[in-house]
Motif scaffolding. Structure first.
Motif, PDB file in Angstrom:
ATOM      1  N   HIS A 101     -32.468  32.079 -39.014  1.00 44.90           N
ATOM      2  CA  HIS A 101     -32.207  30.975 -40.804  1.00 44.90           C
ATOM      3  C   HIS A 101     -30.541  31.078 -41.026  1.00 44.90           C
ATOM      4  N   ARG A 102     -30.787  32.523 -40.615  1.00 40.10           N
ATOM      5  CA  ARG A 102     -29.241  32.463 -40.943  1.00 40.10           C
ATOM      6  C   ARG A 102     -28.353  32.597 -40.429  1.00 40.10           C
ATOM      7  N   HIS A 103     -28.577  32.954 -38.934  1.00 36.07           N
ATOM      8  CA  HIS A 103     -27.620  32.163 -37.718  1.00 36.07           C
ATOM      9  C   HIS A 103     -27.687  30.526 -37.251  1.00 36.07           C
ATOM     10  N   SER A 104     -29.174  29.992 -37.919  1.00 36.17           N
ATOM     11  CA  SER A 104     -28.661  28.470 -37.914  1.00 36.17           C
ATOM     12  C   SER A 104     -27.980  27.843 -39.122  1.00 36.17           C
ATOM     13  N   TYR A 105     -27.603  28.871 -39.062  1.00 33.25           N
ATOM     14  CA  TYR A 105     -26.357  28.153 -41.297  1.00 33.25           C
ATOM     15  C   TYR A 105     -25.287  28.630 -40.910  1.00 33.25           C
ATOM     16  N   LEU A 106     -24.540  29.692 -39.768  1.00 33.97           N
ATOM     17  CA  LEU A 106     -23.528  29.357 -38.939  1.00 33.97           C
ATOM     18  C   LEU A 106     -23.543  28.951 -38.169  1.00 33.97           C
ATOM     19  N   ARG A 107     -24.611  28.815 -37.065  1.00 35.91           N
ATOM     20  CA  ARG A 107     -24.198  28.059 -35.907  1.00 35.91           C
ATOM     21  C   ARG A 107     -23.674  26.709 -36.530  1.00 35.91           C
ATOM     22  N   ASN A 138     -29.228  28.409 -28.750  1.00 42.26           N
ATOM     23  CA  ASN A 138     -30.087  28.944 -28.697  1.00 42.26           C
ATOM     24  C   ASN A 138     -29.288  30.592 -29.268  1.00 42.26           C
ATOM     25  N   THR A 139     -29.456  31.501 -28.773  1.00 41.75           N
ATOM     26  CA  THR A 139     -28.864  32.928 -29.093  1.00 41.75           C
ATOM     27  C   THR A 139     -27.129  33.355 -28.564  1.00 41.75           C
ATOM     28  N   CYS A 140     -26.795  32.011 -27.886  1.00 42.63           N
ATOM     29  CA  CYS A 140     -25.663  31.741 -27.578  1.00 42.63           C
ATOM     30  C   CYS A 140     -24.522  31.420 -28.934  1.00 42.63           C
ATOM     31  N   GLY A 141     -25.051  31.422 -30.002  1.00 43.48           N
ATOM     32  CA  GLY A 141     -24.429  31.304 -30.868  1.00 43.48           C
ATOM     33  C   GLY A 141     -24.011  32.217 -31.628  1.00 43.48           C
ATOM     34  N   ALA A 249     -18.133  44.444 -29.768  1.00 45.86           N
ATOM     35  CA  ALA A 249     -17.359  43.601 -29.844  1.00 45.86           C
ATOM     36  C   ALA A 249     -17.664  43.226 -28.220  1.00 45.86           C
ATOM     37  N   GLY A 250     -17.263  44.574 -27.277  1.00 46.14           N
ATOM     38  CA  GLY A 250     -17.838  44.141 -25.997  1.00 46.14           C
ATOM     39  C   GLY A 250     -19.397  43.434 -25.255  1.00 46.14           C
ATOM     40  N   LEU A 251     -19.810  44.773 -26.351  1.00 48.20           N
ATOM     41  CA  LEU A 251     -21.626  44.890 -26.156  1.00 48.20           C
ATOM     42  C   LEU A 251     -21.969  42.878 -26.380  1.00 48.20           C
ATOM     43  N   SER A 252     -21.552  42.475 -27.567  1.00 44.85           N
ATOM     44  CA  SER A 252     -21.906  40.497 -28.078  1.00 44.85           C
ATOM     45  C   SER A 252     -21.372  39.947 -27.030  1.00 44.85           C
ATOM     46  N   HIS A 253     -19.959  40.052 -25.909  1.00 44.69           N
ATOM     47  CA  HIS A 253     -19.548  39.677 -24.989  1.00 44.69           C
ATOM     48  C   HIS A 253     -20.176  39.592 -24.276  1.00 44.69           C
ATOM     49  N   LEU A 254     -21.248  40.895 -23.535  1.00 48.89           N
ATOM     50  CA  LEU A 254     -22.156  40.439 -22.729  1.00 48.89           C
ATOM     51  C   LEU A 254     -22.895  39.893 -22.557  1.00 48.89           C
ATOM     52  N   TYR A 255     -23.879  40.019 -23.892  1.00 48.72           N
ATOM     53  CA  TYR A 255     -24.769  39.472 -24.512  1.00 48.72           C
ATOM     54  C   TYR A 255     -24.530  38.016 -24.248  1.00 48.72           C
ATOM     55  N   TRP A 256     -22.843  37.185 -24.409  1.00 43.82           N
ATOM     56  CA  TRP A 256     -23.213  35.915 -24.970  1.00 43.82           C
ATOM     57  C   TRP A 256     -22.369  35.509 -23.120  1.00 43.82           C
ATOM     58  N   LEU A 257     -22.474  35.893 -22.715  1.00 47.08           N
ATOM     59  CA  LEU A 257     -21.709  35.770 -20.775  1.00 47.08           C
ATOM     60  C   LEU A 257     -23.244  35.657 -20.452  1.00 47.08           C
ATOM     61  N   THR A 258     -24.622  36.518 -20.683  1.00 44.83           N
ATOM     62  CA  THR A 258     -25.567  36.616 -19.854  1.00 44.83           C
ATOM     63  C   THR A 258     -26.392  35.251 -20.913  1.00 44.83           C
TER      64      THR A 258
END
Length: 407
Positions: A101-107, A138-141, A249-258
């Motif tokens: 829910h919280r992430h859907s609001y942020l997106r 989905n989880t990209c955002g 930040a680096g970990l989030s970037h890798l997950y976002w790319l994936t």
């Protein structure tokens, strides 16, 4: 800024799904506008990071005493640099594990900002929707927002660290501590707690005697003690602030790319699956032509969903609807594995269908099986709404249980 061949393919397929008429636009113009939107999004990110870097450069000097005594309250400086950082980090951890829910609001907030910027840049809304579906679905955002937040706070801490280091290089500072409510033992315990990691890394940390001699009413400190406190304070900011934020930040970037690459591959695999459906009839349609005629009965339109009910998103390619924010949104059903998991559950639920995507036989087979537990079907989008409505009526779903959800 060039796009990969896979992303171009996903872009055109997403446009075709959303609105076939816009798909006929000049492809070079579409790519140009999509790239402009991507460049604008990156520029906004770098602008926010630069702003936080400037705030950090301005924040650290506020903790220094510019009087002739040049005294610095040790934990006041740590509070200025690390206090807001720890609060923000705690909120991120809570929001990260708080559910969808919280992430859907942020997106949703991020989507609104992108649409406003695109309108100013005169980029069609259909391209903005495709951009969001490809890069933030989905989880990209979630990972995109995490990367942005950690990058901004990392810049703030780097700015504060640089300004504090410059001040200490150009001033002779006496490190002191003072308190009204706490005792000397409390200050010593807190200092020793922060010293655990620096000591493990080989840095010199303050002893109990150093802490006692740093009281406000003590005599001037020797040079070695001032240097020790300076290294300790800067080390704490570097270890507990900068390193943590840059690592996250680096970990989030890798997950976002994936997740973004997986999202693009999912769109492309959908194209291949649709091609198979169009060229090979796996299970011949035995319905009569009369039953194939679309229903002319308009759907009842609703803007809010009943609370305390379970909802699933089916064939979903868009950001999560804002109407789900206050409900018990469960999951997204976009694969055969998701369908099997849903069918194994006997809990009554509701289905929200992305009716901008045309139904295929695999989808209809699943809906026929799911009809025993699904209570109400909600449609979002108009291109294939009648097709879904007709298909559901064929499977025996009551007309009153098929509604249109208006965002």
């Amino acid at each position: 800024m060039s796009l990969s061949a896979n992303e171009k393919t996903a872009l055109f397929e997403t446009l075709r799904r959303n609105d076939g008429a816009h798909f006929k636009l000049d492809q070079d113009q579409i790519i140009k506008q999509y790239t402009q939107l991507l460049y604008a999004a990156n520029s906004i990110q770098w602008g926010l990071i630069a702003l936080f870097l400037l705030l950090g450069l301005m924040a650290a000097p506020l903790a220094f005493d510019n009087s002739i005594n040049q005294k610095l309250n040790i934990f006041w400086l740590l509070g200025v640099l690390l206090g807001a950082h720890f609060v923000s980090l705690g909120l991120w951890v809570l929001s990260f594990f708080a559910g969808q829910h919280r992430h859907s609001y942020l997106r949703t907030t991020m989507t609104a900002g992108l649409k406003r910027g695109a309108k100013w840049m005169q980029i069609p809304n259909i391209i903005v929707e495709a951009f969001i579906q490809i890069r933030f679905a989905n989880t990209c955002g979630k990972w995109f927002l995490s990367r942005l937040m950690h990058s901004m706070w990392g810049a703030y801490l780097i700015g504060g660290l640089v300004s504090a280091l410059f001040f200490l290089l150009t001033h002779q500072v006496h490190f002191i501590w003072e308190t009204t409510l706490l005792t000397e033992q409390s200050f010593a315990t807190l200092t020793q707690f922060f010293s655990i990691v620096p000591a493990a890394l080989g840095l010199t940390v303050p002893t109990l005697q150093d802490i006692s001699q740093s009281r406000l009413d003590q005599a001037a400190q020797p040079e070695a003690m001032r240097r020790m406190w300076a290294v300790w304070v800067l080390g704490c900011v570097l270890i507990y602030g900068v390193f943590i934020r840059l690592a996250l930040a680096g970990l989030s970037h890798l997950y976002w790319l994936t997740t973004t690459r997986k999202r693009i591959k999912t769109v492309i695999s959908d194209i291949n699956r649709q091609t198979i459906h169009h060229t090979t009839i796996i299970d011949p349609d035995t319905l009569t032509k009369e039953n194939d005629e679309p229903s002319n009965t308009p759907l009842k339109r609703v803007t809010h969903l009943p609370l305390n009910e379970t909802y699933y998103l089916f064939e979903w390619t868009k950001p999560i609807p804002l109407a789900l924010a206050a409900t018990r949104y469960s999951d997204t059903i976009n694969s055969a594995h998701d369908q099997q998991q849903y069918l194994r559950s006997s809990e009554p639920s509701n289905m929200i269908i992305d009716s901008t995507v045309s139904p295929d036989r695999g989808s209809l087979r699943f809906l026929k099986q799911a009809n025993t537990t699904c209570q109400t079907y909600y449609m979002i989008g108009s291109p294939f709404q009648k097709d879904w409505q007709t298909a559901l009526l064929k499977e025996g779903v009551l007309a009153n249980n098929i509604l249109e959800l208006v965002e």
